[in-house]
Design a protein around this motif. Structure first.
Motif, PDB file in Angstrom:
ATOM      1  N   UNK A 234      15.831 -17.072 -30.406  1.00  0.00           N
ATOM      2  CA  UNK A 234      17.240 -17.029 -30.717  1.00  0.00           C
ATOM      3  C   UNK A 234      18.040 -18.273 -30.498  1.00  0.00           C
ATOM      4  N   UNK A 235      17.432 -19.286 -30.380  1.00  0.00           N
ATOM      5  CA  UNK A 235      18.199 -20.606 -29.927  1.00  0.00           C
ATOM      6  C   UNK A 235      17.973 -21.374 -31.225  1.00  0.00           C
ATOM      7  N   UNK A 236      17.421 -20.840 -32.186  1.00  0.00           N
ATOM      8  CA  UNK A 236      16.898 -21.571 -33.579  1.00  0.00           C
ATOM      9  C   UNK A 236      18.018 -21.463 -34.370  1.00  0.00           C
ATOM     10  N   UNK A 237      18.709 -22.629 -34.693  1.00  0.00           N
ATOM     11  CA  UNK A 237      19.862 -22.504 -35.519  1.00  0.00           C
ATOM     12  C   UNK A 237      19.482 -22.132 -37.110  1.00  0.00           C
ATOM     13  N   UNK A 238      18.180 -22.373 -37.330  1.00  0.00           N
ATOM     14  CA  UNK A 238      17.487 -22.017 -38.972  1.00  0.00           C
ATOM     15  C   UNK A 238      17.541 -20.702 -38.972  1.00  0.00           C
ATOM     16  N   UNK A 239      17.725 -20.020 -37.978  1.00  0.00           N
ATOM     17  CA  UNK A 239      17.831 -18.383 -38.273  1.00  0.00           C
ATOM     18  C   UNK A 239      19.065 -18.059 -39.224  1.00  0.00           C
ATOM     19  N   UNK A 242      18.711 -17.696 -42.769  1.00  0.00           N
ATOM     20  CA  UNK A 242      17.982 -16.668 -43.330  1.00  0.00           C
ATOM     21  C   UNK A 242      18.772 -15.239 -43.275  1.00  0.00           C
ATOM     22  N   UNK A 243      20.221 -15.579 -42.879  1.00  0.00           N
ATOM     23  CA  UNK A 243      21.223 -14.393 -42.932  1.00  0.00           C
ATOM     24  C   UNK A 243      20.940 -13.763 -41.575  1.00  0.00           C
ATOM     25  N   UNK A 244      20.447 -14.169 -40.506  1.00  0.00           N
ATOM     26  CA  UNK A 244      20.537 -13.769 -39.246  1.00  0.00           C
ATOM     27  C   UNK A 244      21.195 -14.183 -38.342  1.00  0.00           C
ATOM     28  N   UNK A 245      22.113 -13.493 -37.547  1.00  0.00           N
ATOM     29  CA  UNK A 245      23.167 -14.128 -36.880  1.00  0.00           C
ATOM     30  C   UNK A 245      22.578 -14.591 -35.598  1.00  0.00           C
ATOM     31  N   UNK A 251      25.013 -20.337 -30.670  1.00  0.00           N
ATOM     32  CA  UNK A 251      25.674 -20.832 -32.066  1.00  0.00           C
ATOM     33  C   UNK A 251      26.654 -21.986 -31.091  1.00  0.00           C
ATOM     34  N   UNK A 252      27.303 -21.375 -30.167  1.00  0.00           N
ATOM     35  CA  UNK A 252      27.964 -22.527 -29.413  1.00  0.00           C
ATOM     36  C   UNK A 252      27.255 -23.613 -29.029  1.00  0.00           C
TER      37      UNK A 252
ATOM     38  N   UNK B 167      27.549  -1.135 -37.530  1.00  0.00           N
ATOM     39  CA  UNK B 167      26.188  -1.410 -38.130  1.00  0.00           C
ATOM     40  C   UNK B 167      26.168  -2.299 -39.142  1.00  0.00           C
ATOM     41  N   UNK B 168      26.891  -3.155 -39.192  1.00  0.00           N
ATOM     42  CA  UNK B 168      27.009  -4.212 -40.406  1.00  0.00           C
ATOM     43  C   UNK B 168      26.036  -5.212 -39.698  1.00  0.00           C
ATOM     44  N   UNK B 169      25.469  -6.056 -40.731  1.00  0.00           N
ATOM     45  CA  UNK B 169      24.625  -7.200 -40.250  1.00  0.00           C
ATOM     46  C   UNK B 169      25.464  -8.401 -40.421  1.00  0.00           C
TER      47      UNK B 169
END
Lengths: 291, 275
Positions: A234-239, A242-245, A251-252, B167-169
């Motif tokens: 979860x600390x990997x900015x590369x995510x 991939x479309x993952x928050x 992020x900060x 529910x949004x990604x």
């Protein structure tokens, strides 16, 4: 502690579809672990839960290659009732779970035990315990459909916990809840951690996953693109690519590093963020004193 | 007078349940407003009063020159489009394109205008490539965009989105933000209900807070998210970056990520944006 679930190179297609919903997936779930499953919508999260629980392929049919072992035995070799005692499943929408035939929250929670023929005295004890754990004791005599969404979701959790499964699968329990309801459900999930249950949680609220889970499985297009400890993943900015928050604090942290702020590590929770950013600020304050 | 006016409005459901208690608000044409608050605070009832899905039991709801009391729901909903919280309460066609085309068809617009509106709505929501699919082949969170497209295709002056973020990604939230920005630039008046405080803080210049059937705050994200007693009353929390800046005593009423980065970098002695 050993693995309670082993996923061995599975590929799964729903009936009448060509494209697999899950592709070449292998991993193990350790006893007592808390796993967060994340990924974009349509990436196969709910399908994976159905496979772990054995709903797929037994109920959804479809075509499964490879196998899912629960306590070393393939899910396809279990009788339906057996797995429901070992693995509790909480659906995304509590409406899919509430029986609709019971008049009170208490009876609703007791329903599963009645069906298993548990003696009445024991039912009462277990229902009271499950209500305590989910903090809904005060709702015992209310009607299941007349309580709030957060309360219904906790009732659904209680109905599952009352069966005392060793493993719990919880699919997006808070997607329809307000912040307060969400918090109340996560508080319950946190207490489950202390009861040594194995928890598998699908959730979009990445900041809450960062707070509560231990291990993370990231799915995309039916494949696991990351499996491991939450701190690393979860600390990997590369995510983000991939479309993952990322969690807000990660992020900060990443953006602060880009700006040249010297952070010891990328935080993923509020506690970590206060620690690591606080240190960076006080380091600067000290340098100023020296000058 | 503002374009939308609620004047001392109350609403009681048949059977006597009071859901909205004497609220007043004004929204100008072209404003982009979020409504936040707990479940049961009265948010959905309030927005349903705007397009005459409900009529006030006390007070008046004015949309431009219309007092909703004097018009049918069909008439008011040409001006105020409402996207339901649950898409399945709204969808009733077997293909996405038919669902989105229904509104313009009912408005008896010229054929080429209908086509143009439907196309625009499908493109803006990313639903174009799914247009011949059954809406129920898509996951719930994506199905929500079908219902948003249906309202955009009606080209109403006012559009109301009820919990579109549920529910949004990551990608869904980004798409939503873009839709809201585009419609706002086109001069639409937008009202969005959401439980996602980060989303609200990032995308809305004005936030209305409801609690226990009343409006308890109405202002900029700074006004609302740094009014801690109001947040407590509404059982809401500050956005994550506000919380940390608050704890660290950094910056002035920080709301957004970029502001937090600037303020913390400054506190660490980095004066300028090197990037």
């Amino acid at each position: 502690m050993g693995a309670v679930i082993k996923v061995e190179n599975i590929t799964y297609r729903y009936p009448l579809t060509e494209k697999p919903a899950i592709k070449n997936l292998s991993f193990e779930i350790e006893e007592g672990g808390f796993y967060g499953i994340i990924g974009p919508n349509g990436s196969g999260k709910t399908t994976l839960c159905a496979l772990l629980r054995g709903f797929a392929p037994s109920f959804y049919k479809g075509d499964l290659e490879g196998q899912v072992l629960v306590d070393e035995k393939p899910t396809t070799a279990y009788l339906e009732g057996e797995l429901s005692l070992r693995i509790g499943y909480v659906f995304q929408n509590p409406f899919n779970q509430i029986s609709g035939v019971k008049d009170t929250v208490f009876e609703e929670i007791a329903y599963g035990l009645e069906n298993f023929g548990v003696p009445v005295d024991e039912i009462e004890d277990r229902v009271v315990r499950a209500m305590k754990l989910t903090d809904i004791e005060s709702l015992a005599m209310k009607k299941p459909f007349e309580i709030s969404g957060g309360q219904q979701q906790r009732m659904a959790l209680a109905s599952t916990l009352v069966l005392e499964p060793g493993i719990l699968i919880i699919d997006e329990p808070t997607s329809q809840l307000d912040p307060e309801g969400t918090e109340s459900v996560f508080k319950v999930i946190e207490t489950l951690k202390q009861t040594k249950k194995t928890v598998i949680l699908v959730e979009h609220k990445i900041d809450l996953i960062a707070e509560y889970a231990e291990k993370i499985i990231v799915l995309k297009n039916g494949e696991a693109i990351r499996i491991g400890d939450k701190q690393d993943i979860l600390s990997d900015i590369a995510l983000e690519a991939e479309g993952i928050q990322l969690p807000q604090y990660a992020a900060l942290g990443s953006r602060l590093r880009e700006r040249g702020v010297d952070l010891e590590y990328i935080p993923i929770t509020e506690k970590q963020a206060l620690d690591v950013i606080g240190k960076a600020i006080s380091k600067e304050a000290k340098t100023n004193v020296v000058h | 007078m503002s374009y939308i006016e609620l004047k001392n409005v109350s609403f009681e459901y048949p059977g006597g349940f009071l859901a909205v208690d004497d609220i007043s608000m004004s929204i100008e044409k072209g404003e982009n407003v979020a409504i936040v608050g707990q479940n049961g605070a009265g948010k959905t009832t309030t927005v349903k009063l705007l397009n005459a899905l409900h009529y006030p039991t006390k007070g008046d709801v004015l949309i431009g020159d219309m007092n909703t009391r004097k018009f049918t729901t069909a008439q008011v909903s040409r001006r105020v489009g409402y996207v339901f919280q649950n898409p399945d309460d709204q969808i009733f066609h077997s293909t996405i394109i038919d669902e989105v085309a229904f509104g313009p068809k009912m408005m008896r617009l010229p054929d080429d205008r209908q086509k143009q509106l439907v196309n625009k709505a499908l493109s803006m929501t990313g639903m174009k490539r799914y247009r011949h699919e059954n809406p129920y082949n898509l996951p719930l969170s994506v199905r929500k965009f079908v219902t948003i497209a249906s309202i955009i295709a009606m080209d109403c002056d006012v559009m109301v989105f009820d919990e579109p973020t549920a529910g949004q990604d990551y990608v869904g939230n980004k798409r939503l933000a873009k839709i809201i920005r585009t419609l706002s630039e086109q001069g639409k008046t937008l009202i969005t209900i959401s439980h996602d405080m980060v989303f609200v803080a990032d995308h809305f210049p004005r936030i209305i807070v409801m609690s226990n059937k009343k409006i308890i705050a109405d202002g900029t994200p700074q006004d609302v998210f740094w009014n801690l007693p109001i947040l407590e009353e509404a059982m809401l929390k500050q956005p994550y970056v506000s919380r940390i800046c608050h704890e660290l005593g950094v910056g002035d009423r920080i709301i957004r990520m970029d502001e937090a980065v600037d303020a913390i970098a400054f506190a660490c002695g980095i004066k300028e944006d090197m990037a």
